[in-house]
Design an enzyme around this catalytic site. Structure first.
Site, short mmCIF file in Angstrom:
data_model
loop_
_atom_site.label_atom_id
_atom_site.label_comp_id
_atom_site.label_asym_id
_atom_site.label_seq_id
_atom_site.Cartn_x
_atom_site.Cartn_y
_atom_site.Cartn_z
N GLY A 1 0.77 -1.25 0.00
CA GLY A 1 0.00 0.00 0.00
C GLY A 1 0.80 1.29 0.00
N ARG B 1 -6.68 2.74 -14.92
CA ARG B 1 -6.74 3.47 -13.65
C ARG B 1 -7.49 4.81 -13.76
NH1 ARG B 1 -3.08 5.10 -10.85
NH2 ARG B 1 -3.87 4.31 -8.88
N GLU C 1 4.28 -6.65 1.83
CA GLU C 1 3.79 -7.06 0.50
C GLU C 1 3.72 -5.86 -0.46
OE1 GLU C 1 -0.11 -8.37 1.62
OE2 GLU C 1 0.58 -10.30 2.35
N PRO C 2 4.81 -5.14 -0.63
CA PRO C 2 4.73 -3.95 -1.50
C PRO C 2 4.69 -4.33 -2.96
CG PRO C 2 6.98 -4.30 -0.77
CD PRO C 2 6.16 -5.37 -0.11
N GLY C 3 3.97 -3.54 -3.74
CA GLY C 3 3.95 -3.73 -5.19
C GLY C 3 4.20 -2.39 -5.85
N TYR D 1 -0.23 -1.77 -11.85
CA TYR D 1 -1.64 -1.88 -12.21
C TYR D 1 -1.93 -1.30 -13.60
CZ TYR D 1 -1.65 -2.80 -7.23
OH TYR D 1 -1.36 -3.32 -5.99
N CYS E 1 -14.38 2.28 -27.60
CA CYS E 1 -15.73 2.84 -27.76
C CYS E 1 -16.45 3.05 -26.44
CB CYS E 1 -16.54 1.91 -28.66
SG CYS E 1 -15.81 1.78 -30.28
N GLU E 2 -15.93 3.90 -25.62
CA GLU E 2 -16.59 4.29 -24.37
C GLU E 2 -16.19 5.73 -24.07
OE1 GLU E 2 -17.19 2.01 -21.05
OE2 GLU E 2 -16.79 0.07 -21.99
N1 LLP Z 1 -1.20 -7.07 -0.36
C1 LLP Z 1 -2.51 -7.21 -0.56
C2 LLP Z 1 -3.25 -8.19 0.24
C3 LLP Z 1 -3.17 -6.46 -1.54
O1 LLP Z 1 -4.47 -6.62 -1.74
C4 LLP Z 1 -2.42 -5.54 -2.32
C5 LLP Z 1 -3.08 -4.73 -3.35
C6 LLP Z 1 -1.04 -5.43 -2.08
C7 LLP Z 1 -0.46 -6.20 -1.08
C8 LLP Z 1 -0.15 -4.51 -2.87
O2 LLP Z 1 -0.45 -3.18 -2.70
P1 LLP Z 1 0.56 -2.05 -3.27
O3 LLP Z 1 1.83 -2.16 -2.48
O4 LLP Z 1 0.79 -2.33 -4.70
O5 LLP Z 1 -0.13 -0.77 -3.04
N2 LLP Z 1 -5.73 -1.46 -8.84
C9 LLP Z 1 -5.57 -0.46 -7.81
C10 LLP Z 1 -4.86 -0.98 -6.59
C11 LLP Z 1 -5.48 -2.23 -6.01
C12 LLP Z 1 -4.66 -2.81 -4.90
C13 LLP Z 1 -5.06 -4.20 -4.62
N3 LLP Z 1 -4.33 -4.82 -3.59
C14 LLP Z 1 -4.85 0.75 -8.42
O6 LLP Z 1 -4.54 0.72 -9.61
O7 LLP Z 1 -4.63 1.73 -7.74
#
Ligand code: LLP
Length: 429
Positions: free
Chosen positions: A239, A312, A273-275, A384, A355-356
């Site tokens: 997050g 997004r 759990e960073p993404g 994402y 087409c939206e």
């Molecule tokens: N762990 C869990 C359980 C999650 O559900 C998520 C993201 C993450 C880790 C990774 O979060 P991050 O570090 O990437 O913020 N599609 C949306 C974001 C959805 C996030 C879903 N879960 C967007 O484009 O903003």
């Protein structure tokens, strides 16, 4: 720190002019910078070094196996949310002993697959799932290592569609009833509760929610241990926000300061759990201008990247910086602040061919005059973007290129029309 910079009115990814990549591989095209990707992983590793954390890169953010391989090679584990993501993480060379599996709807097949692979932790999201997991593991002669995912019931902190820790969302166990649920499996065969998990939402631009969540976590861990559960892991999820507009994001250090006291208090192994923080600013999306038009007094730039490539803005009204790859004379580089007055620009809408009416990448955005054939860069598209892309309107999915210094390689080829129908053709033969 990101490695997308303008030199002589030309956008470079590391040492490669991105226009060269577009010419070679076509558009829409995702371009990733390896140095940026690894820099951000390192920033988290360094900020949390005291706790020697297990950093489980979130596969859902960008699941490309070549990026995954870099994560694994640099010490990361993986956070997966489906059997498909587990497969991707294994393909990327990940070590299942560093995998966590979250998600409210794990199927029996997915649970068996993960048990067979010997993953580190199941992040369990309901009482029903907990009992099902125990039953399946027991029938396989195994004990499932589980972390209870708590919904810590915090105030709203991000977009309503991605806030996962306010009361009433589908995620996790209610903080009021989690101990009762835990009590119910004290002597149950097939399951061992060894961790506490929370994922607060995404993206988050303040450390406060982590501080509040971690404090609640410390109390819960004490109570779970009192019940007899051998809690070893505290998983604080992902997050961490990034810079989409200007410099709004916090450094990893700020999140570490909020979370580390809970690790000191509990002696737990920290899992993260960073993404987005790792891959978000490591990628851009390139589109090429097809047409310019005016409608109802509005200026439209129609280019070939669309909502099916980056959904997004359509889904969350998200802001992504957009700027020409070769800005015209007098407009040297993208502004630090898009809300300020920007010389030689006017308000335009950047849209794609889908087409939206909701197919847009930017609305009423200050941009210089562009012309057919110009390239536009959509920044902060590494997270994402490709992961949420689709074949809507039977558009083939974009290609992906990874740049390292002055070299680059294709890490996903552009799809073909044959790819579009392959799964259907397979049914007729
Ligand atoms: N762990 C869990 C359980 C999650 O559900 C998520 C993201 C993450 C880790 C990774 O979060 P991050 O570090 O990437 O913020 N599609 C949306 C974001 C959805 C996030 C879903 N879960 C967007 O484009 O903003």
């Amino acid at each position: 720190m990101d490695h997308f910079q303008y030199k002589n009115r030309q956008l470079y990814c590391e040492e490669v002019p991105v226009a060269e990549l577009a010419a070679k591989f076509g558009t829409p095209l995702f371009v990733y910078s390896q140095a940026t990707l690894l820099h951000h992983l390192k920033e988290i590793q360094t900020a949390f070094a005291e706790a020697n954390p297990i950093i489980c890169y979130s596969v859902k953010t960008n699941g490309n196996i070549h990026l995954g391989r870099l994560m694994a090679e640099h010490g990361a584990g993986f956070d997966v949310t489906s059997g498909g993501e587990l497969y991707r993480a294994l393909k990327a060379g990940g070590d299942p002993k560093k995998f966590v599996f979250a998600g409210v709807g794990k199927t029996d097949d997915e649970i068996r697959y993960a048990l067979e692979q010997g993953i580190m932790l199941f992040n369990v999201e309901s009482e029903a799932e907990l009992h099902n997991l125990a039953d399946i593991a027991h029938s396989m002669g195994k004990v499932a290592p589980a972390a209870l995912r708590v919904n810590p019931d915090l105030p709203p902190k991000t977009h309503v569609k991605t806030d996962t820790s306010v009361k009433g969302v589908k995620f996790g166990l209610d903080i009021e009833t989690i101990l009762e649920v835990a009590q119910g499996v004290i002597n149950r065969p097939g399951i061992s509760i060894v961790g506490l998990h929370m994922h607060l939402g995404s993206p988050i631009l303040s450390a406060d929610p982590y501080r509040m969540g971690a404090e609640k976590g410390v109390k819960l861990i004490e109570a779970l241990r009192k019940q007899g559960h051998p809690i070893k892991y505290l998983n604080m999820g992902g997050g961490f926000g990034i810079n989409y507009r200007k410099k709004e994001a916090l450094p990893a250090k700020a999140f570490a300061e909020a979370i580390l006291p809970a690790i000191r208090a509990t002696g737990c192994q920290l899992v993260l759990e960073p993404g987005r923080f790792i891959v978000g600013n490591a990628g851009i999306l390139l589109g090429r201008v097809l047409y310019l038009k005016e409608s109802g007094g509005k200026h439209y730039i129609i280019q070939d990247a669309a909502m099916n490539d980056l959904i997004r803005p359509t889904l969350y009204d998200s802001f992504h910086r957009i700027w020409p790859v070769n800005p015209p004379e007098g407009v040297p580089a993208p502004p630090e602040d898009f809300e300020a007055e920007i010389p030689n620009t006017f308000k335009q809408n950047v849209v794609g061919p889908v087409c939206e009416s909701g197919d847009f990448l930017a609305k009423d955005r200050a941009l210089p005059m562009v012309k057919r054939g110009d390239l536009l860069a959509v920044f902060s598209a590494g997270a994402y973007g490709m992961a949420m892309s689709s074949n809507y309107n039977a558009r083939v999915r974009a290609a992906e290129v990874l740049v390292t210094g002055d070299t680059f390689r294709l890490i996903r080829r552009r799809e073909t029309y044959e790819d579009l129908v392959a799964a259907e053709v397979a049914c007729t033969s």
